[in-house]
Design a protein around this motif. Structure first.
Motif, PDB file in Angstrom:
ATOM      1  N   LEU A 242      40.683  54.903  48.219  1.00  0.00           N
ATOM      2  CA  LEU A 242      40.737  53.463  47.998  1.00  0.00           C
ATOM      3  C   LEU A 242      40.632  52.777  49.357  1.00  0.00           C
ATOM      4  O   LEU A 242      41.340  53.137  50.295  1.00  0.00           O
ATOM      5  CB  LEU A 242      42.083  53.133  47.337  1.00  0.00           C
ATOM      6  CG  LEU A 242      42.307  51.732  46.802  1.00  0.00           C
ATOM      7  CD1 LEU A 242      41.320  51.412  45.687  1.00  0.00           C
ATOM      8  CD2 LEU A 242      43.731  51.628  46.249  1.00  0.00           C
TER       9      LEU A 242
ATOM     10  N   THR B 150      35.466  57.630  43.480  1.00  0.00           N
ATOM     11  CA  THR B 150      35.857  58.973  43.060  1.00  0.00           C
ATOM     12  C   THR B 150      34.606  59.827  43.049  1.00  0.00           C
ATOM     13  O   THR B 150      33.567  59.402  42.543  1.00  0.00           O
ATOM     14  CB  THR B 150      36.473  58.945  41.649  1.00  0.00           C
ATOM     15  OG1 THR B 150      37.596  58.066  41.650  1.00  0.00           O
ATOM     16  CG2 THR B 150      36.934  60.333  41.217  1.00  0.00           C
TER      17      THR B 150
ATOM     18  N   VAL C 102      43.431  60.847  38.348  1.00  0.00           N
ATOM     19  CA  VAL C 102      43.543  60.614  39.788  1.00  0.00           C
ATOM     20  C   VAL C 102      43.972  59.160  39.937  1.00  0.00           C
ATOM     21  O   VAL C 102      43.376  58.279  39.317  1.00  0.00           O
ATOM     22  CB  VAL C 102      42.181  60.839  40.471  1.00  0.00           C
ATOM     23  CG1 VAL C 102      42.244  60.461  41.932  1.00  0.00           C
ATOM     24  CG2 VAL C 102      41.728  62.279  40.303  1.00  0.00           C
TER      25      VAL C 102
ATOM     26  N   ASN D  77      44.781  56.005  42.514  1.00  0.00           N
ATOM     27  CA  ASN D  77      44.752  55.383  43.843  1.00  0.00           C
ATOM     28  C   ASN D  77      45.559  54.090  43.812  1.00  0.00           C
ATOM     29  O   ASN D  77      45.393  53.284  42.893  1.00  0.00           O
ATOM     30  CB  ASN D  77      43.314  55.025  44.241  1.00  0.00           C
ATOM     31  CG  ASN D  77      42.459  56.243  44.498  1.00  0.00           C
ATOM     32  OD1 ASN D  77      42.978  57.317  44.774  1.00  0.00           O
ATOM     33  ND2 ASN D  77      41.156  56.072  44.407  1.00  0.00           N
TER      34      ASN D  77
ATOM     35  N   VAL E  43      42.565  54.004  38.540  1.00  0.00           N
ATOM     36  CA  VAL E  43      42.834  55.266  37.846  1.00  0.00           C
ATOM     37  C   VAL E  43      41.507  55.845  37.360  1.00  0.00           C
ATOM     38  O   VAL E  43      40.690  55.130  36.775  1.00  0.00           O
ATOM     39  CB  VAL E  43      43.785  55.055  36.659  1.00  0.00           C
ATOM     40  CG1 VAL E  43      44.003  56.364  35.909  1.00  0.00           C
ATOM     41  CG2 VAL E  43      45.118  54.485  37.127  1.00  0.00           C
ATOM     42  N   THR E  44      41.303  57.112  37.634  1.00  0.00           N
ATOM     43  CA  THR E  44      40.140  57.836  37.109  1.00  0.00           C
ATOM     44  C   THR E  44      40.654  58.942  36.208  1.00  0.00           C
ATOM     45  O   THR E  44      41.586  59.658  36.579  1.00  0.00           O
ATOM     46  CB  THR E  44      39.298  58.438  38.250  1.00  0.00           C
ATOM     47  OG1 THR E  44      38.897  57.387  39.128  1.00  0.00           O
ATOM     48  CG2 THR E  44      38.064  59.148  37.715  1.00  0.00           C
TER      49      THR E  44
END
Lengths: 344, 344
Positions: free
Chosen positions: A56, A145, B96, B98, B144-145
């Protein structure tokens, strides 16, 4: 901004913006079955292992739009993530890019940012498969990502180094940090007098290291070609010192790093001298070099010794010996994650 | 904040913070080979297909910390992403996360946020495998991924609907939007007089729809059990109207949506009445319900007709017939992505 037309994002709407940003995407990887345009991207890695990393970046912390062109920012935000995938000895295949923007950004500004994203995708053969474009109250935030793949037996973790392994680094260090110092100096001058032209001549290399870094996918390809699998690896985002300590901690080893072996470019040293900064500090703690730091077993030394891309900068030791910088004067100074000379 | 101790993030440092946030993670999925702690997570999906989705949430745009507890925010930020994976008829496996934070957030505040992230991971059987925790100049940003998997033949896209397919929705609609209106009303009252207690009684359902939504993984499991594969599917994040138009556009169909079939909870209607909002607007354009909107072929009707989780709200038509709301009075009003009553 080359394009002088400034369109408000509200004029085209969220869906209109996404369409403008993604309309020219062409899928390059077999593993990408479906990119943007549904609730999720669909990928197929067959029997390979999948690696995922994400970062990020926020305006004012990670970048300053006063001197970072949007296209460079888009490029760099992709590259720094690809670097994490290469650090696993894997190959990046897809990226997802989330962007939050305040109303100060026009459609053309976002397109400029995305042109950098697309350029990085092109250069590294990666597919942009999704993401979110949304609003923020202040400034610009970017989240990238990246997804990569490799055969299980190729993966290199931070944890495989053994005592006596050689500690190696690619390229040279400290350049990105000195490039940043130069940009900040000129920005300060500009704030005092807007008519002053920035003095950047002769420093193109360190400016490029800061503004348009590359990730070392060529090294992963070279490892394959010369038949080397590092015993451990990490990319240098936070500075050599911190990354060495990660390898040592994860591998449960110590290390000796030799000051006189640390590769630094002429421009890095020259700028450091001009700004009265110790160039060693730039290399150890500057960060953002995106070179690969890795260890190999001593038997592999012959395979890399004549390649100018690689420099042996030390060796791993027993954990009880600690993590040390061996200075030019021959004394051992403990490395510190937040800077070896911290607190002095 | 239950814990009254407030530790500055600078006291523990970036690595200290990450360690506190990730120390209790236990991997739940076979496909997660390596979670946090290296340059990338390592996953293995064998012969399954992989689905990836990602969202970015920014303070002041997507949430207001005046009335959104941090734990709920962490929970919701995961759930809204899982919803995208369920909308592909797939199962989420890894996330994942961030986070960018300004200095106003203490270590304890970040831990509170992460407790919501962990709770969602626990509830949905998902592994937190990585992410970035960094600084921002202002406010909180969350990215968010989510990564999921399923067999190739199970995947449902937005593009498979055919004329005459039934248009169905899970649960009820408009609740999250009315919950938000209630929270904003009480927040305005509070800003005028800090001693006023919020009037939230009797509205627990719509508050929960806004503050702690759930993603319909139970529906994906139910589809499998009753032997249904929708012909198209999307989750309702932007409002029913916009999502229907996505299905129609991607499937190249039209549709008739029946006003009297749209499921709404009693509390949604009551709050709408109290605030003089047409509840239909909340359902069509409110968004954030995270229900699933899908189409099935008419032959599958028998399999769902007695299940209270499902409501048939219309049917798909030829693309030439357009996308219409059939009102209670029997007239056809074209749906609009930004709101069917836009511009009236």
């Amino acid at each position: 901004m080359k394009n002088e037309k400034q369109t408000q994002i509200s004029e085209v709407g969220e869906f209109g913006l996404i369409e403008r940003l993604t309309k020219n995407i062409q899928i390059k990887n077999e593993s990408t079955l479906k990119g943007v345009g549904d609730d999720a991207a669909v990928l197929d890695f067959k029997n390979k292992q999948v690696v995922v990393s994400s970062d990020l970046l926020t305006e004012g912390i990670h970048f300053n739009l006063m001197y970072v062109p949007l296209k460079h920012l888009g490029y760099k935000s992709v590259v720094v993530n690809l670097s994490d995938i290469f650090a696993m000895n894997a190959v990046p295949r897809q990226i997802v890019v989330n962007i939050a923007l305040s109303t100060k950004f026009s459609v053309e500004a976002v397109e400029e940012l995305y042109s950098g994203v697309h350029l990085a995708c092109e250069k590294y053969g990666v597919d942009l498969v999704g993401g979110d474009t949304t609003s923020s109250l202040t400034g610009l935030t970017l989240s990238v990502t990246v997804i990569g793949e490799t055969e299980k037996e190729n993966l290199v973790y931070r944890s495989g180094a053994k005592p006596n392994d050689l500690l190696c680094v690619t390229g040279d260090l400290g350049g990105a940090y000195m490039g940043l110092q130069l940009l900040e100096r000129e920005n300060e001058v500009f704030k005092v007098n807007e008519n002053m032209q920035p003095q950047l001549q002769g420093y193109d290399y360190i400016l490029e290291r800061q503004l348009k870094p590359e990730a070392r996918g060529d090294i992963v390809a070279a490892f394959k070609k010369i038949g080397i699998k590092p015993t451990s690896m990490i990319d240098i985002s936070d500075g050599l010192s911190s990354e060495i300590m990660h390898l040592c901690k994860n591998s449960n080893t110590g290390c000796n790093l030799y000051e006189d072996k640390i590769p630094m470019d002429f421009q890095t040293k020259k700028m450091a001298e001009e700004l009265s900064i110790n160039p060693l500090v730039a290399a150890l703690n500057g960060g953002e070099d995106y070179e690969l730091l890795f260890t190999i077993s001593i038997e592999d030394y012959e395979k890399i010794k004549n390649d100018p891309d690689f420099t042996v900068i030390g060796h791993m030791t027993n954990v009880s010996e600690g993590t040390n910088l061996i200075t030019n004067a021959g004394s051992a100074v403990p490395l510190e994650a937040q800077g070896w000379n911290h607190g002095k």
